[in-house]
Design a protein around this motif. Structure first.
Motif, PDB file in Angstrom:
ATOM      1  N   ALA A 137       4.727  15.064  -8.705  1.00 49.12           N
ATOM      2  CA  ALA A 137       4.031  14.074  -7.982  1.00 49.12           C
ATOM      3  C   ALA A 137       2.896  13.391  -9.387  1.00 49.12           C
ATOM      4  O   ALA A 137       3.163  12.086  -9.392  1.00 49.12           O
ATOM      5  N   SER A 141       3.494   9.592 -10.797  1.00 49.20           N
ATOM      6  CA  SER A 141       2.475   8.506 -10.430  1.00 49.20           C
ATOM      7  C   SER A 141       2.301   7.776 -11.810  1.00 49.20           C
ATOM      8  O   SER A 141       1.745   6.890 -11.657  1.00 49.20           O
ATOM      9  N   PRO A 446       6.718  10.293  -0.791  1.00 49.15           N
ATOM     10  CA  PRO A 446       7.026  10.111  -2.502  1.00 49.15           C
ATOM     11  C   PRO A 446       8.313   9.597  -2.355  1.00 49.15           C
ATOM     12  O   PRO A 446       8.779   9.240  -3.592  1.00 49.15           O
ATOM     13  N   PRO A 483       3.206   9.409  -5.875  1.00 48.86           N
ATOM     14  CA  PRO A 483       3.791   8.183  -5.444  1.00 48.86           C
ATOM     15  C   PRO A 483       4.083   7.872  -4.053  1.00 48.86           C
ATOM     16  O   PRO A 483       4.016   8.985  -3.287  1.00 48.86           O
ATOM     17  N   ASN A 484       3.785   6.789  -3.337  1.00 46.56           N
ATOM     18  CA  ASN A 484       4.106   6.629  -1.926  1.00 46.56           C
ATOM     19  C   ASN A 484       5.173   5.501  -1.688  1.00 46.56           C
ATOM     20  O   ASN A 484       4.819   4.096  -2.090  1.00 46.56           O
TER      21      ASN A 484
END
Length: 640
Positions: A137, A141, A446, A483-484
């Motif tokens: 992750a 990002s 994510p 990330p979202n």
């Protein structure tokens, strides 16, 4: 020649009797040896019969996308792919994202987003440590462009044979014409009327992903084709089919452990399928040779078909004999039809489940080791508020309406199916929604949310709450704040095509969802005291939504200043307070929030912990003064 010389010599009676005894002893010895051998063979067969092999739950529950697969994932194309990956450099035994993208997009003509969806879903399914997921992750990002993202994805690889099997089981949700017309395949394999527990399991199953009987039927029906994908190209006919006398390597059967597992001699110890097949009990029946370290295909197929049985840790067994959950308090009349069961006390990791059905007009709250790592199914619940504040493996919400669900971090997926007027608040590896309407999903995820066919009036919104142990729970399942991708959904059509044309009638409507306008955004408070250090929404709110919250807070402050500047006397303050409370309660009734607040008024001894453990964290509203004035009457949160 004389007559006497032609006669045989005379035998003494004692010698003749001795010879007879010797013959009888030989016969008895031969019969004894035969009986011993027969008994030994029978014992071996009985021991082999005691070996049970069953389909694993998670590949079907979490791996099979809940939509009809692309026709390019049929056996015909997978056979070609199985040959291709074994004859090209860089494809076997590990398949990287660049080569899969080449095969999927260049050979199978799949869109790149769909190719990545399958690759990413399989990676979610296999075992990575939380530390590995957090590291991945962090790398994602830091990607600021598509080229950087592609470079990062190029580092990801999967087991080639297991990925082939994963692609094959996407056929689980392929709809057949006979099934759609009469409800099950014809001719039916059932020769008897289903028992009440069978009917209950069938009723409780939203689709084949949770239905362990469907998993068994699928494997039994397609086992020969599954084994064909394990065969080396040199042992295939010109048409690509496996020859009857071909061999399957031990390494290939080891990969079969993605789909099958079992136990021996009624042992509760669950073992990979290759370990059972190479031991004395099944070694001969499975055609395993220790010299070549391979199995004879026809014997392996026969052995597996004979040993296959229903998963003893599946939904059917959980409904039939699972433990009921303990409740801190029973509200008279409202929980009579609720059915809640779990198998977490005896199921191995990956098979732990909690089933909740027909919860009506209740507020349920739970944080417990009994939930940690479990697959949760919430079925036919209505007018309820459910808080499951533990790190979870997966959550399926089926045929629920008018409910609010607040979930702890979900390691793999949250799947919402056939729901109405639902509010779901979650941090999850993936979100999928199908055949649902008027639902709002506040998510931190994510991956791209999957919007399956049949949705209307969905609202996607940012994650907007926290509880004290949230960040610790997120770390334990490998979920980070970035990330979202909550606001970048991926639409899947009935043919398995990503981001389809809106002109096709079988495809989902691109207007089936909206992003929540910041003006309508409010934060959510989890109203329970717990231990932990999290004191704000992890990662914060997106800037437009944070600005909306700040603006609302500013309006509250301006209102308070206006009231203070009015310099009301004591009687005026009392009248003004009563007027505000009346308007507030009218708003609570009109919006349905009155039920939510009333249900949070705690009993004297309510606990969010296990009812049979120490009640160290008392379940209570953070500040009951803001709920209502007067006598506290209402339901209390149920600790399950």
């Amino acid at each position: 020649m004389s007559t006497e010389s032609a006669l045989p010599p005379r035998v003494h009676p004692k010698e003749e009797e001795a010879r007879s005894r010797e013959v009888r002893a030989t016969d008895v010895s031969s019969q004894t040896e035969h009986r011993v051998a027969w008994t030994k063979t029978k014992a071996e067969n009985m021991e082999a019969d005691s070996v049970s092999i069953w389909p694993r739950m998670e590949p079907f529950l979490l791996g099979a996308l809940q939509v009809a697969p692309s026709s390019k994932l049929s056996l015909h194309y997978l056979r070609k792919m199985a040959i291709y990956v074994r004859t090209r450099d860089g494809c076997f035994p590990i398949l990287g994202w660049p080569m899969w993208k080449h095969i999927a997009c260049g050979k199978l003509q799949l869109p790149e987003d769909l190719a990545w969806l399958y690759f990413e879903t399989f990676d979610l399914l296999v075992g990575h440590t939380p530390e590995e997921r957090l590291e991945w992750a962090e790398c994602l990002s830091q990607c600021s462009s598509k080229s950087e993202l592609d470079q990062q994805r190029n580092k990801l690889s999967v087991d080639t044979v297991q990925f082939l099997l994963f692609l094959y089981i996407q056929q689980l949700n392929r709809m057949s014409l006979r099934t759609s017309l009469i409800g099950e395949e014809w001719p039916s394999h059932r020769t008897r009327s289903p028992s009440p527990s069978d009917r209950e399991a069938k009723t409780s199953s939203q689709n084949k992903n949770w239905d362990d009987q469907a998993h068994l039927s699928f494997v039994q029906s397609h086992l020969a084709e599954i084994l064909e994908l394990l065969v080396e190209p040199g042992q295939l006919s010109q048409s690509g089919q496996a020859l009857r006398d071909c061999q399957i390597s031990l390494e290939a059967v080891r990969s079969l452990g993605l789909l099958l597992e079992g136990s021996a001699c009624h042992s509760r110890a669950v073992q990979p399928v290759h370990r059972l097949l190479t031991k004395g009990l099944l070694q001969a029946q499975s055609g395993y040779s220790t010299l070549s370290r391979s199995f004879a295909l026809h014997k392996l197929l026969s052995c597996l078909q004979h040993s296959l049985t229903l998963n003893p840790f599946g939904m059917t067994a959980c409904l039939r004999s699972g433990k009921k959950l303990a409740w801190a308090q029973q509200v008279e009349g409202t929980m009579k039809r609720a059915k809640i069961a779990r198998n977490t006390h005896m199921a191995p990791p990956g098979s732990k489940m909690v089933l909740m059905s027909q919860v009506f007009k209740q507020t349920l709250a739970k944080t417990s080791d009994k939930l940690t790592g479990a697959n949760i199914k919430i079925h036919r619940c209505s007018d309820s508020f459910i808080y499951l504040l533990s790190p979870l493996r997966s959550v399926s919400v089926d045929k629920c309406r008018d409910c609010t669900l607040v979930l702890g971090p979900v390691e793999t997926s949250v799947h919402i199916h056939s729901c109405q007027n639902l509010r779901v608040v979650c941090v999850a590896g993936r979100i999928a929604v199908g055949v649902s309407s008027h639902c709002t999903i506040h998510a931190l995820t994510p991956t791209y949310p999957l919007l399956l066919p049949g949705n209307t009036d969905l609202t996607l919104a940012p994650y907007h709450t926290f509880y004290p142990s949230l960040e610790d729970h997120m770390a334990s399942v490998g979920l980070a704040v970035v990330p979202n991708a909550w606001d970048r959904p991926l639409l899947l059509g009935a043919e398995g095509l990503a981001n389809p044309s809106p002109n096709a009638s079988s495809n989902p409507d691109p207007a089936c969802y909206r992003l929540l306008p910041p003006a309508e955004f409010h934060t959510l408070v989890v109203p329970f005291q717990m231990e932990g250090d999290t004191c704000e929404v992890p990662g914060g709110l997106p800037p437009p939504y944070q600005a909306a919250v700040d603006e609302k807070q500013k309006r509250i402050q301006n209102w308070q200043k206006t009231v203070m500047a009015a310099r009301l006397n004591k009687e005026q303050k009392r009248q003004f307070q009563e007027l505000v409370e009346v308007k507030f309660h009218e708003w609570l009734l009109a919006t349905g929030h009155r039920q939510e607040l009333d249900s949070l008024i705690p009993p004297t001894m309510a606990s969010l912990k296990d009812s049979n453990g120490p009640a160290t964290d008392t379940t209570r509203v953070n500040d009951t003064r803001h709920i209502r004035s007067g006598q506290a009457v209402g339901r209390s949160p149920m600790a399950c």
